[in-house]
Design a protein around this motif. Structure first.
Motif, PDB file in Angstrom:
ATOM      1  N   MET A   7       4.196  -2.609  11.323  1.00 35.45           N
ATOM      2  CA  MET A   7       5.080  -1.502  11.020  1.00 35.45           C
ATOM      3  C   MET A   7       4.841  -0.380  12.023  1.00 35.45           C
ATOM      4  O   MET A   7       3.722   0.017  12.280  1.00 35.45           O
ATOM      5  CB  MET A   7       4.787  -1.002   9.601  1.00 35.45           C
ATOM      6  CG  MET A   7       5.495   0.288   9.287  1.00 35.45           C
ATOM      7  SD  MET A   7       5.158   0.918   7.636  1.00 35.45           S
ATOM      8  CE  MET A   7       6.001  -0.303   6.670  1.00 35.45           C
ATOM      9  N   THR A   8       5.931   0.109  12.595  1.00 37.66           N
ATOM     10  CA  THR A   8       5.871   1.237  13.504  1.00 37.66           C
ATOM     11  C   THR A   8       6.429   2.441  12.761  1.00 37.66           C
ATOM     12  O   THR A   8       7.631   2.524  12.532  1.00 37.66           O
ATOM     13  CB  THR A   8       6.704   0.968  14.770  1.00 37.66           C
ATOM     14  OG1 THR A   8       6.260  -0.234  15.343  1.00 37.66           O
ATOM     15  CG2 THR A   8       6.562   2.094  15.753  1.00 37.66           C
ATOM     16  N   ALA A   9       5.551   3.336  12.360  1.00 36.94           N
ATOM     17  CA  ALA A   9       5.979   4.490  11.575  1.00 36.94           C
ATOM     18  C   ALA A   9       5.985   5.741  12.435  1.00 36.94           C
ATOM     19  O   ALA A   9       5.033   6.020  13.146  1.00 36.94           O
ATOM     20  CB  ALA A   9       5.063   4.673  10.380  1.00 36.94           C
ATOM     21  N   GLU A  10       7.086   6.474  12.327  1.00 40.99           N
ATOM     22  CA  GLU A  10       7.220   7.756  13.007  1.00 40.99           C
ATOM     23  C   GLU A  10       7.296   8.838  11.937  1.00 40.99           C
ATOM     24  O   GLU A  10       8.006   8.682  10.939  1.00 40.99           O
ATOM     25  CB  GLU A  10       8.496   7.763  13.850  1.00 40.99           C
ATOM     26  CG  GLU A  10       8.768   9.077  14.532  1.00 40.99           C
ATOM     27  CD  GLU A  10      10.120   9.117  15.230  1.00 40.99           C
ATOM     28  OE1 GLU A  10      10.332  10.080  15.982  1.00 40.99           O
ATOM     29  OE2 GLU A  10      10.956   8.220  15.019  1.00 40.99           O
ATOM     30  N   LEU A  40       7.508  25.217   2.981  1.00 37.28           N
ATOM     31  CA  LEU A  40       7.159  25.602   4.346  1.00 37.28           C
ATOM     32  C   LEU A  40       7.402  24.480   5.340  1.00 37.28           C
ATOM     33  O   LEU A  40       7.630  24.731   6.520  1.00 37.28           O
ATOM     34  CB  LEU A  40       5.684  26.016   4.393  1.00 37.28           C
ATOM     35  CG  LEU A  40       5.296  27.143   3.440  1.00 37.28           C
ATOM     36  CD1 LEU A  40       3.783  27.266   3.336  1.00 37.28           C
ATOM     37  CD2 LEU A  40       5.927  28.442   3.886  1.00 37.28           C
ATOM     38  N   ALA A  41       7.317  23.238   4.864  1.00 38.05           N
ATOM     39  CA  ALA A  41       7.541  22.075   5.726  1.00 38.05           C
ATOM     40  C   ALA A  41       7.779  20.852   4.850  1.00 38.05           C
ATOM     41  O   ALA A  41       7.266  20.765   3.737  1.00 38.05           O
ATOM     42  CB  ALA A  41       6.344  21.820   6.638  1.00 38.05           C
ATOM     43  N   CYS A  42       8.559  19.933   5.375  1.00 36.57           N
ATOM     44  CA  CYS A  42       8.783  18.647   4.722  1.00 36.57           C
ATOM     45  C   CYS A  42       8.738  17.584   5.820  1.00 36.57           C
ATOM     46  O   CYS A  42       9.435  17.696   6.830  1.00 36.57           O
ATOM     47  CB  CYS A  42      10.126  18.621   4.001  1.00 36.57           C
ATOM     48  SG  CYS A  42      10.486  17.047   3.167  1.00 36.57           S
ATOM     49  N   LEU A  43       7.893  16.592   5.625  1.00 34.24           N
ATOM     50  CA  LEU A  43       7.765  15.506   6.593  1.00 34.24           C
ATOM     51  C   LEU A  43       8.344  14.230   6.007  1.00 34.24           C
ATOM     52  O   LEU A  43       8.268  13.987   4.807  1.00 34.24           O
ATOM     53  CB  LEU A  43       6.302  15.282   6.973  1.00 34.24           C
ATOM     54  CG  LEU A  43       5.562  16.480   7.562  1.00 34.24           C
ATOM     55  CD1 LEU A  43       4.127  16.095   7.912  1.00 34.24           C
ATOM     56  CD2 LEU A  43       6.279  17.057   8.761  1.00 34.24           C
ATOM     57  N   LEU A  44       8.894  13.416   6.880  1.00 38.60           N
ATOM     58  CA  LEU A  44       9.493  12.150   6.502  1.00 38.60           C
ATOM     59  C   LEU A  44       8.901  11.070   7.393  1.00 38.60           C
ATOM     60  O   LEU A  44       8.769  11.261   8.605  1.00 38.60           O
ATOM     61  CB  LEU A  44      11.019  12.227   6.707  1.00 38.60           C
ATOM     62  CG  LEU A  44      11.860  11.050   6.238  1.00 38.60           C
ATOM     63  CD1 LEU A  44      11.830  10.937   4.716  1.00 38.60           C
ATOM     64  CD2 LEU A  44      13.296  11.220   6.720  1.00 38.60           C
ATOM     65  N   VAL A  45       8.530   9.953   6.795  1.00 44.02           N
ATOM     66  CA  VAL A  45       8.025   8.807   7.550  1.00 44.02           C
ATOM     67  C   VAL A  45       9.176   7.826   7.704  1.00 44.02           C
ATOM     68  O   VAL A  45       9.794   7.420   6.715  1.00 44.02           O
ATOM     69  CB  VAL A  45       6.853   8.111   6.833  1.00 44.02           C
ATOM     70  CG1 VAL A  45       6.336   6.944   7.669  1.00 44.02           C
ATOM     71  CG2 VAL A  45       5.746   9.087   6.522  1.00 44.02           C
ATOM     72  N   VAL A  91      10.417   5.723   4.568  1.00 44.42           N
ATOM     73  CA  VAL A  91       9.439   5.019   3.736  1.00 44.42           C
ATOM     74  C   VAL A  91       8.409   5.950   3.102  1.00 44.42           C
ATOM     75  O   VAL A  91       7.594   5.511   2.292  1.00 44.42           O
ATOM     76  CB  VAL A  91       8.726   3.898   4.527  1.00 44.42           C
ATOM     77  CG1 VAL A  91       9.724   2.836   4.988  1.00 44.42           C
ATOM     78  CG2 VAL A  91       7.942   4.451   5.705  1.00 44.42           C
ATOM     79  N   GLY A  92       8.428   7.240   3.467  1.00 47.75           N
ATOM     80  CA  GLY A  92       7.473   8.171   2.888  1.00 47.75           C
ATOM     81  C   GLY A  92       7.858   9.612   3.138  1.00 47.75           C
ATOM     82  O   GLY A  92       8.647   9.900   4.042  1.00 47.75           O
ATOM     83  N   THR A  93       7.278  10.490   2.337  1.00 41.32           N
ATOM     84  CA  THR A  93       7.544  11.920   2.487  1.00 41.32           C
ATOM     85  C   THR A  93       6.387  12.732   1.921  1.00 41.32           C
ATOM     86  O   THR A  93       5.602  12.226   1.112  1.00 41.32           O
ATOM     87  CB  THR A  93       8.870  12.335   1.795  1.00 41.32           C
ATOM     88  OG1 THR A  93       9.185  13.681   2.145  1.00 41.32           O
ATOM     89  CG2 THR A  93       8.798  12.181   0.294  1.00 41.32           C
ATOM     90  N   VAL A  94       6.285  13.963   2.351  1.00 40.83           N
ATOM     91  CA  VAL A  94       5.349  14.938   1.803  1.00 40.83           C
ATOM     92  C   VAL A  94       5.883  16.321   2.148  1.00 40.83           C
ATOM     93  O   VAL A  94       6.572  16.492   3.157  1.00 40.83           O
ATOM     94  CB  VAL A  94       3.912  14.741   2.354  1.00 40.83           C
ATOM     95  CG1 VAL A  94       3.844  15.040   3.837  1.00 40.83           C
ATOM     96  CG2 VAL A  94       2.891  15.562   1.586  1.00 40.83           C
ATOM     97  N   PRO A 151       6.023   1.532  -2.176  1.00 38.29           N
ATOM     98  CA  PRO A 151       4.938   0.587  -2.463  1.00 38.29           C
ATOM     99  C   PRO A 151       4.676  -0.408  -1.337  1.00 38.29           C
ATOM    100  O   PRO A 151       3.524  -0.769  -1.081  1.00 38.29           O
ATOM    101  CB  PRO A 151       5.409  -0.115  -3.737  1.00 38.29           C
ATOM    102  CG  PRO A 151       6.267   0.912  -4.420  1.00 38.29           C
ATOM    103  CD  PRO A 151       6.965   1.635  -3.286  1.00 38.29           C
ATOM    104  N   SER A 152       5.711  -0.832  -0.637  1.00 35.28           N
ATOM    105  CA  SER A 152       5.550  -1.822   0.440  1.00 35.28           C
ATOM    106  C   SER A 152       4.740  -1.297   1.619  1.00 35.28           C
ATOM    107  O   SER A 152       4.251  -2.075   2.441  1.00 35.28           O
ATOM    108  CB  SER A 152       6.919  -2.295   0.932  1.00 35.28           C
ATOM    109  OG  SER A 152       7.655  -1.199   1.463  1.00 35.28           O
ATOM    110  N   THR A 153       4.567   0.025   1.722  1.00 34.50           N
ATOM    111  CA  THR A 153       3.836   0.610   2.849  1.00 34.50           C
ATOM    112  C   THR A 153       2.400   0.974   2.501  1.00 34.50           C
ATOM    113  O   THR A 153       1.630   1.354   3.376  1.00 34.50           O
ATOM    114  CB  THR A 153       4.536   1.886   3.354  1.00 34.50           C
ATOM    115  OG1 THR A 153       4.448   2.887   2.347  1.00 34.50           O
ATOM    116  CG2 THR A 153       5.980   1.626   3.711  1.00 34.50           C
TER     117      THR A 153
END
Length: 155
Positions: A1-4, A48-53, A60-63, A81-83
């Motif tokens: 998996m190549t996650a950005e 203040l910030a939101c990140l997305l994977v 596939v992800g966030t915080v 769950p798959s990640t």
């Protein structure tokens, strides 16, 4: 998996969809809906910030990072769950900490005692348990942590 990992608006529909999946998962884990109302509601103006994977084009992800009174708080860290178990969670946590370090030297977060994998990740990442802070003192099974960024010292 190549996650950005990319920064997006908190209301980005991809991040919102992942937060919705998290709410469903937490309702299954705790037996009730917790996100979106009461102590778990997030005012978008406080973010203040939101990140997305992204894995390719797939989210596939966030915080998120928000201001809560005089605290800077990590919120809604979620991976599909798959990640899980791939190391992406640690990368995502480090990325939001780097973003937080631009504005503070200490972050806090809230989770639930049934989220064992999350608690283990936070412990491995240098978070220390702290007293449950408002508004989570009204939420059963609350566990809170803090981490000093960019140095050592009491959290």
């Amino acid at each position: 998996m190549t996650a950005e990992i990319v920064e997006v608006d908190f209301l980005d529909p991809r991040a919102a969809a992942l937060r919705s999946r998290m709410a469903t998962e937490m309702a299954e884990l705790y037996g009730e809906t917790r996100h979106g109302t009461g102590a778990e509601g997030i005012d978008p103006d406080s973010v203040l910030a939101c990140l997305l994977v992204l894995d390719g084009d797939e989210p596939v992800g966030t915080v998120s990072l928000r201001r809560l009174r005089d605290l800077v708080e990590i919120k809604r860290m979620y991976l599909l769950p798959s990640t899980r178990g791939t190391g992406i969670a640690a990368r995502l946590l480090a990325a939001i900490e780097a973003r937080a370090a631009e504005i503070t030297d200490r972050v806090v977060l809230h989770t639930g005692e049934r989220q064992r994998a999350a608690i283990a990740l936070y412990a491995r990442s240098g978070y220390e348990p702290i007293e449950v802070y408002p508004p989570y003192d009204q939420v059963p099974e609350s566990v809170c942590f803090a981490k000093r960024l960019g140095g050592t010292g009491v959290v």
